[in-house]
Write an enzyme that holds these catalytic residues in place. Structure first.
Site, mmCIF file in Angstrom:
data_model
loop_
_atom_site.group_PDB
_atom_site.id
_atom_site.type_symbol
_atom_site.label_atom_id
_atom_site.label_comp_id
_atom_site.label_asym_id
_atom_site.label_seq_id
_atom_site.Cartn_x
_atom_site.Cartn_y
_atom_site.Cartn_z
ATOM 1 C CB CYS A 286 7.068 38.311 14.660
ATOM 2 S SG CYS A 286 7.391 36.693 15.352
ATOM 3 N NE ARG B 15 2.497 41.815 12.440
ATOM 4 C CZ ARG B 15 1.827 41.465 11.340
ATOM 5 N NH1 ARG B 15 0.734 42.116 11.031
ATOM 6 N NH2 ARG B 15 2.230 40.485 10.570
ATOM 7 C CD1 TRP C 121 2.695 33.468 17.549
ATOM 8 C CD2 TRP C 121 1.912 34.730 19.193
ATOM 9 N NE1 TRP C 121 1.649 32.810 18.121
ATOM 10 C CE2 TRP C 121 1.149 33.548 19.137
ATOM 11 C CE3 TRP C 121 1.591 35.669 20.149
ATOM 12 C CZ2 TRP C 121 0.110 33.291 19.997
ATOM 13 C CZ3 TRP C 121 0.554 35.415 21.012
ATOM 14 C CH2 TRP C 121 -0.176 34.242 20.930
ATOM 15 C CG ASN D 71 6.073 37.989 10.625
ATOM 16 O OD1 ASN D 71 5.805 37.009 11.296
ATOM 17 N ND2 ASN D 71 5.186 38.594 9.842
ATOM 18 N N GLY D 72 7.866 35.164 10.234
ATOM 19 C CA GLY D 72 7.593 34.048 9.321
ATOM 20 C C GLY D 72 8.169 32.769 9.883
ATOM 21 C CD GLU E 48 -18.127 37.143 14.634
ATOM 22 O OE1 GLU E 48 -17.373 38.053 15.020
ATOM 23 O OE2 GLU E 48 -17.704 36.066 14.172
ATOM 24 C CE LYS F 221 -15.140 39.191 17.160
ATOM 25 N NZ LYS F 221 -15.093 38.083 16.305
ATOM 26 C CD GLU G 79 -12.043 36.026 18.247
ATOM 27 O OE1 GLU G 79 -10.960 36.281 17.730
ATOM 28 O OE2 GLU G 79 -13.117 36.582 17.926
ATOM 29 C CG HIS H 132 -32.079 17.751 15.731
ATOM 30 N ND1 HIS H 132 -32.919 16.702 15.420
ATOM 31 C CD2 HIS H 132 -32.644 18.863 15.221
ATOM 32 C CE1 HIS H 132 -33.947 17.163 14.721
ATOM 33 N NE2 HIS H 132 -33.815 18.463 14.594
ATOM 34 C CE LYS I 65 -7.525 42.424 13.183
ATOM 35 N NZ LYS I 65 -8.866 42.221 13.714
HETATM 36 C C1 AGP Z 1 -11.747 36.969 14.549
HETATM 37 O O1 AGP Z 1 -12.037 37.821 15.578
HETATM 38 C C2 AGP Z 1 -10.351 36.521 14.518
HETATM 39 N N1 AGP Z 1 -9.455 37.576 14.503
HETATM 40 C C3 AGP Z 1 -10.070 35.491 13.426
HETATM 41 O O2 AGP Z 1 -11.020 34.459 13.537
HETATM 42 C C4 AGP Z 1 -10.106 36.047 11.997
HETATM 43 O O3 AGP Z 1 -11.418 36.343 11.630
HETATM 44 C C5 AGP Z 1 -9.524 35.001 11.049
HETATM 45 O O4 AGP Z 1 -8.214 34.711 11.448
HETATM 46 C C6 AGP Z 1 -9.551 35.490 9.600
HETATM 47 O O5 AGP Z 1 -8.718 36.587 9.446
HETATM 48 P P1 AGP Z 1 -8.759 37.396 8.060
HETATM 49 O O6 AGP Z 1 -10.133 37.973 7.904
HETATM 50 O O7 AGP Z 1 -7.712 38.458 8.225
HETATM 51 O O8 AGP Z 1 -8.415 36.438 6.966
#
Ligand code: AGP
Length: 617
Positions: free
Chosen positions: A10, A35, A82, A106-107, A491, A495, A498, A514, A612
């Protein structure tokens, strides 16, 4: 929609000053919406008590029900949610209130059920399904027992197990704002005539550049322009002299600057982020690493590295392993944080633990870092957020200088992380005489040219958008690469998953036969990263294997002529040193995912089910 317990993300914001808090809280929440964004709420002192407005839905829905701003509303707090405990609804939205106490959180409060049962037995009546609602009830309980407000808050909070960043208003203390933290991020903004707090800097950046991070288990009372910070346990006053940090980010750095989405802006910020992260450090990579080594002189030199992280940061770690082992000849193990923390890692003398985390708040990475420290390792944090938890707990910090990253999908912090790892590799290689002067200078020179080459690659944006148009209906993708570019295949696939919700897999090209080759049939898009290096011929035959089974090959390469007639689509990129090709090759992968996501009308800055930084396990 099913909500997974334990996934919390949050945004909270607070203000105490001379002017109306309303617009400021709304704007702060707007900058925190990445967030969490399934419900929102605001509360403020109106001179006669606290008014609360909250709603299920986005911030713009909340703005519909807010009253007109008034200078009287000079103390307030806000929350964007969230959901974890209790589905998104107006009653589960924050702030939560009980008998004169109003709270945003938040938590996660792990022991909320026990506390709630006790309070209900005491006659407390709960409205929501949230864990948070126990907090205002607990505080009001201690107030009723005659404790003064700060003691009541301390007694209540010390019963909580889990993580929290809390903002608290008390009807009985109209000119006071309280905030408490443990585990969840919280920063205080110190203005000339006002104080602010927020879950991160962009939320309050337009109002001040002076920030203070609250440490774990500290309570902060802001009253009559006085900031009072105390230890939650002992109530001892904690001076924050010399602990404030000046953040030189400009507010528009946190705004979109003409791009449709933050993700697109941040992809285009990579050359600048790299220049900033390299900065003066490349002039003397050994000197920079010696600082580290000097710090480490107390024990043996760095014999081994354990690099640990999550998601995109994990992919940067894999590339770091190639770089460090290739030029510095120091053994590197790379682990995913949530595995490392439970796999009973062996920490030998001279082990340097490296946490890579852009936010500095990812719970699994923090836990792995603490576990390594507990077992005697020295810890280095490679992080993008000044003063975040990982940096405060690490022995040494290497900041990436990417500026705030708002888009949930990491882009510019990924390339900046690779740059940080490259500086480490270069410094260690020079320190261990693994590179002679000529070799070191060649690498430094080509490294310094990277931002310009990245700008050149970014000029492919329009071509990649067109390519995306012809790929946006695909159901599956395969990404293939070899050597130092193999993690880029991971990666690129991440992407796309995501941002566009299309299923995608990244694989070492040599591993295709394989198993994953079984996936290839007519028209399956296969993105192949094919730099003209010593593995090019191998990759070339992998392309032929894909073509032989009807796959559609999209090649990212600096040898377009060689692949003409072989690959279906070619994305030509500039050449660079084999060690640095990931800095260039990742850009078409980021842009492809971005454009496919936009063309499929996905919210590319706030993808579903993602956050994030994941601040709990
Ligand atoms: C990547 O696009 C994501 N946001 C997620 O996989 C992110 O890389 C992961 O949560 C790690 O976050 P950090 O680098 O803030 O620890």
């Amino acid at each position: 929609m099913r909500f997974t317990e334990g996934f919390t993300m949050c945004g909270i914001v607070g203000y105490i000053g001379k002017s109306s808090s309303l617009q400021l809280l709304v704007d702060g929440l707007k900058r925190l919406e990445y967030r969490g964004y399934d419900s929102a709420g605001i509360a403020f002192q109106n001179g006669k008590g606290v008014e609360v407005y909250k709603i299920k839905g986005k911030l713009k829905d909340l703005q519909q029900i807010l009253p007109d701003p008034s200078p009287a509303f000079s103390v307030g707090l806000g929350h964007t949610r969230w959901a974890t405990h209790g589905a998104p609804s107006t009653v589960n939205a924050h702030p939560h209130r009980a008998e004169g106490i109003t709270v945003v959180h938040n938590g996660i409060i792990e022991n909320y059920r026990e506390i709630r049962a006790h309070l209900e037995a005491d006659g407390h009546h709960f409205l929501s399904e949230t864990d948070t609602e126990v907090v205002p009830h607990l505080i009001s309980k201690y107030l009723k027992e005659g404790l003064p407000i700060r003691k009541a808050i301390r007694s209540a909070v010390r019963q909580l197990k889990g993580t929290y960043a809390l903002g608290i208003l008390s009807d009985g203390d109209p000119n006071t704002l309280f905030t408490v933290r443990k585990g969840s991020p919280l920063v205080i903004g110190i203005g000339s005539e006002a104080f602010y707090f927020a879950s991160d800097i962009p939320a309050i950046l337009p109002y001040t550049r002076r920030f203070l991070y609250l440490d774990d288990e500290q309570i902060c009372t802001i009253e009559d322009s006085n900031l009072d910070i105390r230890d939650l346990e002992s109530d001892a006053v904690i001076s924050y002299e010399g602990k404030t940090v000046e953040i030189d980010w400009t507010p528009d750095l946190a705004e979109k600057c003409g791009h449709d989405y933050f993700m697109h802006k941040e992809i285009f910020e990579q050359p600048q982020a790299l220049r900033a992260t390299i900065g003066e450090r490349l002039n003397d990579p050994l000197g920079f690493v010696t600082d580290l080594r000097i710090y480490l002189q107390r024990r043996s030199d760095v014999q081994k590295l354990h690099i640990v992280s999550c998601g995109t940061s994990y992919h940067a770690a894999l590339i770091g392993k190639y770089m460090i082992e290739r030029i510095a000849r120091v053994p590197v193990t790379v682990d995913i944080s949530s595995e490392y923390r439970y796999r009973n890692p062996i920490i030998e003398n001279g082990t340097l633990f490296v946490a890579i985390t852009q936010s500095g708040e990812t719970a699994d990475t923090l836990a792995a870092q603490r576990e390594a420290e507990r077992r005697g390792a020295r810890t280095l944090s490679i992080c993008n957020v000044v003063g975040s938890t990982s940096t405060r707990e690490a022995n040494v910090v290497l900041y990436t200088r990417s500026g705030p990253e708002i888009g949930v999908a990491s882009t510019k912090t990924f390339t900046s992380q690779m740059a940080a790892l490259c500086l480490l590799a270069l410094g260690m290689a020079i320190g261990k005489n693994c590179l002679n002067r000529q070799e070191a200078e060649t690498l430094q020179e080509q490294f310094r040219e990277l931002p310009d080459l990245m700008e050149k690659t970014l000029s492919m944006d329009a071509q990649i958008r067109t390519l995306a148009g012809s790929l946006m209906e695909a159901k599956d993708f395969l990404y293939l690469a070899r050597g130092i570019n193999y993690p880029l295949a991971l990666e690129g696939a991440l992407k796309l998953k995501e941002i566009s919700y299309i299923h995608a897999e990244g694989y070492p090209a040599g591993e295709m036969k394989h198993g994953p080759i079984a996936l290839i049939d007519k028209g399956l898009p296969v993105v192949v990263i094919a730099p003209s290096n010593d593995l090019f011929d191998k990759v070339f035959s992998n392309i032929e294997e894909v073509k032989a089974r009807g796959g559609r090959v999209i090649a990212v390469t600096d040898a377009p002529d060689v692949l003409k007639g072989k690959a279906d689509d070619i994305v030509p990129v500039p050449s660079t040193h084999p060690l640095f090709t990931p800095f260039i090759n990742v850009i078409p992968l980021q842009l492809l995912a971005y454009h496919i996501g936009v063309l499929r009308n996905c919210d590319v800055d706030q993808p579903r089910n993602l956050a994030k930084s994941v601040t709990v396990e």
